[in-house]
Design an enzyme around this catalytic site. Sequence first.
Site, PDB file in Angstrom:
ATOM      1  N   GLY B 327       0.829  -1.203   0.000  1.00  0.00           N
ATOM      2  CA  GLY B 327       0.000   0.000   0.000  1.00  0.00           C
ATOM      3  C   GLY B 327       0.866   1.256   0.000  1.00  0.00           C
ATOM      4  O   GLY B 327       1.972   1.272  -0.555  1.00  0.00           O
ATOM      5  N   SER B 328       0.381   2.274   0.684  1.00  0.00           N
ATOM      6  CA  SER B 328       1.051   3.579   0.623  1.00  0.00           C
ATOM      7  C   SER B 328       2.437   3.578   1.248  1.00  0.00           C
ATOM      8  O   SER B 328       3.197   4.517   1.039  1.00  0.00           O
ATOM      9  CB  SER B 328       0.188   4.635   1.300  1.00  0.00           C
ATOM     10  OG  SER B 328      -1.046   4.714   0.629  1.00  0.00           O
ATOM     11  N   THR B 329       2.757   2.553   2.065  1.00  0.00           N
ATOM     12  CA  THR B 329       4.120   2.535   2.613  1.00  0.00           C
ATOM     13  C   THR B 329       5.139   2.425   1.486  1.00  0.00           C
ATOM     14  O   THR B 329       6.286   2.811   1.640  1.00  0.00           O
ATOM     15  CB  THR B 329       4.323   1.348   3.573  1.00  0.00           C
ATOM     16  OG1 THR B 329       4.076   0.139   2.858  1.00  0.00           O
ATOM     17  CG2 THR B 329       3.370   1.427   4.760  1.00  0.00           C
ATOM     18  N   PHE B 330       4.680   1.937   0.334  1.00  0.00           N
ATOM     19  CA  PHE B 330       5.576   1.763  -0.809  1.00  0.00           C
ATOM     20  C   PHE B 330       5.931   3.102  -1.437  1.00  0.00           C
ATOM     21  O   PHE B 330       6.871   3.216  -2.225  1.00  0.00           O
ATOM     22  CB  PHE B 330       4.915   0.834  -1.839  1.00  0.00           C
ATOM     23  CG  PHE B 330       5.824   0.456  -2.965  1.00  0.00           C
ATOM     24  CD1 PHE B 330       6.847  -0.462  -2.785  1.00  0.00           C
ATOM     25  CD2 PHE B 330       5.663   1.027  -4.231  1.00  0.00           C
ATOM     26  CE1 PHE B 330       7.685  -0.804  -3.823  1.00  0.00           C
ATOM     27  CE2 PHE B 330       6.503   0.682  -5.278  1.00  0.00           C
ATOM     28  CZ  PHE B 330       7.514  -0.248  -5.068  1.00  0.00           C
ATOM     29  N   LYS B 331       5.138   4.145  -1.097  1.00  0.00           N
ATOM     30  CA  LYS B 331       5.400   5.461  -1.681  1.00  0.00           C
ATOM     31  C   LYS B 331       6.805   5.941  -1.323  1.00  0.00           C
ATOM     32  O   LYS B 331       7.385   6.772  -2.022  1.00  0.00           O
ATOM     33  CB  LYS B 331       4.341   6.463  -1.210  1.00  0.00           C
ATOM     34  CG  LYS B 331       2.986   6.198  -1.875  1.00  0.00           C
ATOM     35  CD  LYS B 331       1.869   6.992  -1.253  1.00  0.00           C
ATOM     36  CE  LYS B 331       0.536   6.640  -1.946  1.00  0.00           C
ATOM     37  NZ  LYS B 331      -0.605   7.196  -1.214  1.00  0.00           N
TER      38      LYS B 331
END
Lengths: 379, 651
Positions: B327-331
Amino acid sequence: MSFLEYRIQTVPSGPRKLLYLNWALILLLTSVCAVGWLMLYSVAGGDIGTWAEPQMKRFAVGLSIMIIVGMVPIWFWRNMSGVAYLIAVGLLVAVDVMGHIGMGAQRWLNLGFIMLQPSELMKIALVMMLAAYYDWLDPKKVSRPLWVLLPVGLILLPVALVMVQPDLGTAILLMGGGAVVMFCAGVSWIYFAVVIGAGAGLVTVVLMSRGTPWQLLHDYQYKRIDTFLDPSSDPLGAGYHITQAKIALGSGGWTGRGFMQGTQSRLNFLPEKHTDFIFTVVAEEFGFIGACSLLILYALIIAFCISSAVRMKDRFASLVTLGIAASFFFLFGVNMLMVMGLAPVVGVPLPLVSYGGSAMMVLLTAFGIVQSAHVHRAR
Amino acid sequence: MKRIAHRDSDETTRRTTRRALIMGGAMSAVVAVLGARLRYMQVDQADQYRLLAEENRVSIRLIPPNRGQIFDRNGRLIAGNEQNYRIIITREDAGDVNDVLHRLQRVIPLSDEDIARVEDEAKKRSAFVPIIVADRISWDDMARVATNAPSLPGVTPEVGQSRIYPLDTDFAHVVGYVGPVSERDLKAQENPDPLLQIPQFQIGKAGVETWREDVLRGEAGTRRIEVNAVGRIMRELDRVEGQAGADLTLTIDAEVQNFVNARLGGESAAVVAIDVTNGDLLAISSAPSFNPNLFVRGISYKDYSALTGNDHRPLANKAVSGAYPPGSTFKIVTALAALEAGVIDADSTVYCPGYYEYGGRRFHCWSRGGHGHLNLDGALGRSCDVYFYDVSQRVGIDKIAETGRKMGLGQRHDLPMSAIVEGVMPDKAWKMASYSQEWRIGDTINASIGQGYVLASPLQLALMTGRLASGRAIVPRLVRAIDGQEVATEEAPALDIPPSFLRMVRHGMFTVSNKLGMTGYSSRIVDSAMTMAGKSGTAQVRNITAAERARGVISNDQLPWARRDHALFVGFAPYDNPKVAVACVVEHGGGGSTVAAPIVRDVLLRILSGGMPPLAAYPESQRSRIETALSELPLRDFAALAGATGVRGRA
């Protein structure tokens, strides 16, 4: 020669007879028995009370009997031959009818004070009977068919009675002992050749009958033959006895593992180590030197008997001595062949060494007759 | 007549003598054969028979070594060996087994079935073979049997060793458990250690117990014993002591691990905490957990089916085996890749209208209303999707993947644990290889926010955060020392990403957690010495169909549990001097910032403060609620445990 013809002067009488006993033979017999005590002490794990002590007591009794029998004139024993034979046959019939079952075979007769194996007694009685027969028979007639048939009948009657027990080993020993007396009495070679030929034929038939409806031997007897031919085929089953016996024997080496150090016997790998397989304990603990010495002791006993026999003028005396020597020879010979894997396992103990009272008593009594023949020989 | 008779008699005597000598000759021949045979067997073949006799007599028995113990970084016992008391009976000493067993029944609890089983076995086995009557009995029962020994012939209390995990559920997934050797274990090895043939010998079945079996097992000692024909031991000939297994010291702090486990409560979740300076794993927790001691004793069918039937999958080690869309942690990765590629800098902005259009398709931002103009800090802080859709287009998936791999994604990290997953860090070649399809722009757009093909384990996420925080290519480490010898490690090399870029992304994460209105603000740490920087993520596990979208997307809590979003959060602290990084995934937990972020905060505070999280570090408005929550955590009483088993050393 009848007892009337004894030259009284040359035959010792009274207590003087003691000096004329065959002391070398007594010494040899005692030595063999002593080996037995040592081995029984060893296989009991260093306990004298288990086997060695009873065996020594029996030897003491047996030795006394031997000397007493030896002091009785030989003609008395000749006259007793028929009676002994009849008693032995009677006992064999009795054991077949009501004998105590031991080890899967009817062999023992409980007389209250002693457990008697009548087939042991028969070995002596048969030899005496045949010796007396040939003493009575005109030497010219020994090879005539009718006069050959009679002793053959005398042999086969007890053999048959022993076979139904069933005790193949003793049956063979009886035939062997009887045959030797006949042979020494001078029965023609031809008869022996015929019997040996017939025997070989019989063996073939017996082996062929296996598995057929008319099978002649018990399964366990065939099993023993199989095991004999290839002990490793069943190392934990029927072949176990012989395999372990050979290991014990072979591992002795030149000098053995030492007294009480035999691992095969001490750890119970050896079956029947105090009876039929005691020779392997001797071989394991005292090695080739010890085993050979025992073998030589046995051979010397035979040699003394033969040399005594050939010096006798009395036909009964010499035949009975030879017969007893031969029976004795068959005993240790078959036992040793068996434990060395050269013969099938038939339950034959090592004479005078294996634990067992009645066998030793009977043997010492028999040697008593040999002594009697020796003391009362014509000089 | 008399003379004739005498002559005849002489002739007869001579014949008898002749025959007697023939017989003597034959007998001599037989005696010679016997002698020759004796010589052959006893002299020529003696060695062979002697060998056979030795084989008969000597039996070699193995002495099982003590298994190495496992400690946490502070020397607390995680896996130890317990004295296992059992009662055995020997038939030959007991005499009447039934009678003795019934007398024993009056001393210790023993069911009639037990008695029947023992009697049955006693009949089948040799008289000297000891039979186990009762296993794992208490010391009290043991003592009772010992005092009653005179009336219980043939009954002996015995002491053996068995594995015990005093911290039961805390380390089930890390350390694993041991169990008796199975047929399969034996077949799996080409040349199995003879030790494995010992009945009931325990070997590692999962986790560190399996993967460091090599050092834990130790070496068998041997005992040469003399046995008799029926196999009974007569005496010991000699004895070579074995080598006990080596003790392992893990990098994990048992108290932190326990705190994390308690904090996760009934969630289906995983947390990995890593020391960013050296890669030491401080906690690896997967919830719910199970009690490994059950497996050592042989788990009952009922217990086992309860474990396998649980939809929270207690047996799975989610921390290293679970692969989740990050999810957004991959940003973090997308941002770093964009900075590296030079397509953005800290100040370049992207306009978010609430959606992103590409090739006639609309990709929505999580915020329907849009975020307006955003720079990097703002994009990370508000977790704007459109910003990353846009920059990923300009960077391309291959560069993103390259950066992702530098951060530790998409690769299997070698730890002595079971079923460590590789995850997926997709690029064009990967898709071609896996699906035989061209990579599409839409795939890049999905990947840029950690959806689509991207999969990572909590371990990888923690490592990613740790590498970002330290600027070093740290490698996770679980075993700190073997038998007190520190496992040598090399200083981790600097990450192949310019430190200024890392600083920018870290600042973005600082913004996430510390700026009002940003996604992580409510889970901030107010103690300036322990300031947290983090990134939340909410991973969609369902596809929102057009029909659903038309009806209006239903909120998470109205969905059945298994279809709710995964909540993720990664964070490190302190912001200005990073020491610890933590990643948390709560399966089907809902929003990352609301569910996972508080967990990460608590864990960071627990580690950094060295004790219970100080209330002062929490925003004032939350303190009373948190005080209650923390006080209600079912923590283990380590002080009491230390008295029993915590002392380091061998029993």
